[in-house]
Design an enzyme around this catalytic site. Structure first.
Site, PDB file in Angstrom:
ATOM      1  N   CYS A 115      21.461  15.225 -24.188  1.00 49.33           N
ATOM      2  CA  CYS A 115      20.397  14.924 -25.291  1.00 49.33           C
ATOM      3  C   CYS A 115      21.466  16.292 -26.576  1.00 49.33           C
ATOM      4  O   CYS A 115      20.920  15.354 -27.726  1.00 49.33           O
ATOM      5  CB  CYS A 115      19.386  15.422 -24.483  1.00 49.33           C
ATOM      6  SG  CYS A 115      18.183  14.631 -25.239  1.00 49.33           S
ATOM      7  N   CYS A 116      21.554  17.009 -26.156  1.00 47.81           N
ATOM      8  CA  CYS A 116      21.430  17.903 -27.748  1.00 47.81           C
ATOM      9  C   CYS A 116      23.028  17.833 -27.614  1.00 47.81           C
ATOM     10  O   CYS A 116      23.344  18.706 -29.298  1.00 47.81           O
ATOM     11  CB  CYS A 116      21.791  19.244 -26.641  1.00 47.81           C
ATOM     12  SG  CYS A 116      20.651  20.543 -26.084  1.00 47.81           S
ATOM     13  N   CYS A 198      12.943  21.874 -29.419  1.00 42.23           N
ATOM     14  CA  CYS A 198      12.533  20.965 -29.117  1.00 42.23           C
ATOM     15  C   CYS A 198      11.330  21.660 -28.444  1.00 42.23           C
ATOM     16  O   CYS A 198      10.837  22.575 -27.240  1.00 42.23           O
ATOM     17  CB  CYS A 198      13.110  20.027 -28.124  1.00 42.23           C
ATOM     18  SG  CYS A 198      14.770  19.140 -29.813  1.00 42.23           S
ATOM     19  N   CYS A 201      11.187  21.088 -24.123  1.00 46.59           N
ATOM     20  CA  CYS A 201      12.512  22.314 -23.124  1.00 46.59           C
ATOM     21  C   CYS A 201      12.280  23.689 -24.069  1.00 46.59           C
ATOM     22  O   CYS A 201      13.016  24.575 -23.967  1.00 46.59           O
ATOM     23  CB  CYS A 201      14.060  21.822 -24.281  1.00 46.59           C
ATOM     24  SG  CYS A 201      14.178  20.736 -23.929  1.00 46.59           S
ATOM     25  N   CYS A 226      22.624  25.314 -26.966  1.00 47.27           N
ATOM     26  CA  CYS A 226      23.013  23.644 -27.042  1.00 47.27           C
ATOM     27  C   CYS A 226      24.106  23.758 -27.471  1.00 47.27           C
ATOM     28  O   CYS A 226      24.009  21.878 -26.922  1.00 47.27           O
ATOM     29  CB  CYS A 226      21.916  22.977 -28.386  1.00 47.27           C
ATOM     30  SG  CYS A 226      22.348  23.892 -30.053  1.00 47.27           S
TER      31      CYS A 226
HETATM   32 FE1  SF4 Z   1      17.275  17.102 -25.814  1.00 46.06          FE
HETATM   33 FE2  SF4 Z   1      15.746  19.323 -24.924  1.00 46.06          FE
HETATM   34 FE3  SF4 Z   1      18.579  19.221 -26.655  1.00 46.06          FE
HETATM   35 FE4  SF4 Z   1      16.079  19.056 -27.794  1.00 46.06          FE
HETATM   36  S1  SF4 Z   1      16.976  20.625 -26.860  1.00 46.06           S
HETATM   37  S2  SF4 Z   1      18.025  17.702 -27.737  1.00 46.06           S
HETATM   38  S3  SF4 Z   1      14.852  17.198 -26.018  1.00 46.06           S
HETATM   39  S4  SF4 Z   1      17.719  18.601 -23.900  1.00 46.06           S
END
Ligand code: SF4
Length: 238
Positions: A115-116, A198, A201, A226
């Site tokens: 996701c990151c 985010c 998170c 990240c």
């Molecule tokens: Fe995805 Fe969480 Fe990373 Fe944001 S912080 S990009 S929602 S995993």
């Protein structure tokens, strides 16, 4: 004491101005990747005021807090249309969600990393292609991994120099700068969020926890980066 603090801040600010001006002279195209955290308020102010050659970019992952969007609006009011906002690729995001679900990042470390990667690392990598250096607001006291970083390094992951002017600043100095200059900042900082990413998170920290303890709190401390600062992750882990 107040006078000493002001003098110290002025000297530290002048050192950053000099470092960034030197980067523009030596590297030409330089971009500051703003996290929109407290440190970003300091660097944004110095760059907009004194080193306008440096471009500013921030990533809207699509999962930011409402307070962060409110901050973006306040920054627009103060500095004009100075910051470029970039976004994940719609096709990559759609593929990610199909593979792991809308909140898949909670369930497995590799899904969180994916996701990151799609929401932050890939948009950043595409944007910085063509720049010679990028500026970041990381500070050594933020975590054990960041304590090992150096102010100027070659970022092998992204293929350009990485400049970290705030490495030796304390949180107290960051906030002294913000208050002295009456800068806007994210309202979540007043609710015990020293580090803000985010919305799903990030959570508030408890007294005594380190400043990044609210980021991906369900993972081990060694994994809480990240992907934009791979050196920190390798050194101990973001
Ligand atoms: Fe995805 Fe969480 Fe990373 Fe944001 S912080 S990009 S929602 S995993």
């Amino acid at each position: 004491m107040g006078q000493l603090l002001t003098f110290d801040l002025e000297a530290k600010t002048a050192a950053i101005r000099e470092l960034l001006t030197g980067c523009v002279r030596d590297y030409g195209r330089v971009v500051y990747a703003s996290s929109l955290g407290a440190e970003a308020m300091v660097l944004t102010d110095i760059i907009c005021t004194d080193v306008p050659e440096i471009e500013i970019v921030s990533i809207d992952t699509g999962r930011l807090h409402e307070e962060t969007y409110a901050l973006l609006e306040r920054l627009e009011r103060r500095y004009g249309n100075r910051m470029r906002i970039i976004y994940p690729d719609a096709g990559e995001l759609s593929t990610l969600i199909a593979a792991q679900g809308i909140n898949g990042f909670f369930h497995r470390p590799e899904r969180r990393a994916a996701c990151c990667h799609v929401r932050k690392v890939l948009p950043f990598r595409r944007f910085v292609a063509g720049y010679r250096a990028w500026v970041t607001g990381v500070r050594r006291e933020q975590s054990k991994s960041r304590a090992l970083l150096e102010p100027l390094t070659w970022d092998t992951e992204h293929g350009l120099y990485k400049v970290s002017p705030l490495l030796d600043w304390t949180a107290e100095q960051v906030w002294a700068y913000i208050r002295t200059r009456k800068l806007p900042y994210n309202a979540l900082h007043d609710r015990h969020y020293p580090s803000i990413g985010c919305a799903p998170c990030t959570r508030a920290v408890q007294a005594g926890e380190d400043s990044r303890a609210g980021r991906w709190w369900w993972e081990s401390a060694e994994a809480r980066e990240c992907g934009l600062h791979p050196g920190a992750r390798t050194a101990a882990a973001r």
